[in-house]
Write an enzyme that holds these catalytic residues in place. Structure first.
Site, PDB file in Angstrom:
ATOM      1  N   CYS A  62       0.836  -1.207   0.000  1.00 34.40           N
ATOM      2  CA  CYS A  62       0.000   0.000   0.000  1.00 34.40           C
ATOM      3  C   CYS A  62       0.866   1.250   0.000  1.00 34.40           C
ATOM      4  O   CYS A  62       0.563   2.229  -0.692  1.00 34.40           O
ATOM      5  CB  CYS A  62      -0.935  -0.020   1.204  1.00 34.40           C
ATOM      6  SG  CYS A  62      -2.052  -1.444   1.200  1.00 34.40           S
ATOM      7  N   THR A  63       1.942   1.219   0.759  1.00 39.11           N
ATOM      8  CA  THR A  63       2.862   2.357   0.782  1.00 39.11           C
ATOM      9  C   THR A  63       3.472   2.556  -0.597  1.00 39.11           C
ATOM     10  O   THR A  63       3.526   3.690  -1.106  1.00 39.11           O
ATOM     11  CB  THR A  63       3.948   2.145   1.849  1.00 39.11           C
ATOM     12  OG1 THR A  63       3.311   2.029   3.133  1.00 39.11           O
ATOM     13  CG2 THR A  63       4.935   3.299   1.868  1.00 39.11           C
TER      14      THR A  63
END
Length: 163
Positions: A62-63
């Site tokens: 997600c990062t």
């Protein structure tokens, strides 16, 4: 369910019962990390919209995904599109995640997963990773699911067709 279907579902490839390309995008309003309500209708009033559904803040995939969107945000704006990141995380967690990335776009909280359930699907109460590009008229143009959604080039390019 076949082994292929189970593996495909784990990788984000199964979309049964979810919004599809060509469908009218279901309306929603969600709380932003800044504490304001954001609706799909208001976003669409300004042009095409990219909805980036992701499982959880501060996780590696997600990062990576949201850093890419942060780096390419000017390109999205040039295409007169809006981007929003959506997860089941609470607004306070999203505010910290957004700040850590220096992201210039809204992060929206879908705490009960109702919006994610319609667009991306849920696994154990967490959104699957999916990117949904919506034309200004509310029609779904493109859906990218699973790991490929970490790499948004095709989703950004689809904004050219979004009218």
């Amino acid at each position: 369910m076949s082994l292929f279907q189970r593996i495909s579902g784990l990788l984000g490839g199964t979309r049964q019962g979810l919004v599809g390309v060509g469908d009218e995008a279901p309306p929603f309003s969600l709380m932003s990390s800044e504490g304001s309500m954001v609706s799909l209708a208001v976003l669409l009033a300004h042009g095409p919209v990219i909805l980036a559904f992701y499982p959880r803040a501060f996780t590696s995939g997600c990062t990576q995904e949201l850093r890419t969107y942060t780096r390419r945000h000017d390109e999205i704006v040039t295409r007169q599109a809006k981007l929003v990141a959506i997860s089941v995380d609470d607004p306070a967690t999203l505010a910290k995640f957004k700040a850590s990335l220096g992201a210039p776009f809204p992060f929206l909280s879908d705490p009960d997963g109702q919006v994610a359930a319609r667009y991306a699907g849920l696994v154990n109460g967490t959104s699957r990773r999916a990117t949904v590009t919506i034309a200004r008229d509310g029609r779904v143009l493109r859906i990218t699911s699973g790991v490929p959604a970490i790499f948004p080039s095709g989703d950004i390019a689809a904004c050219n067709q979004a009218g």
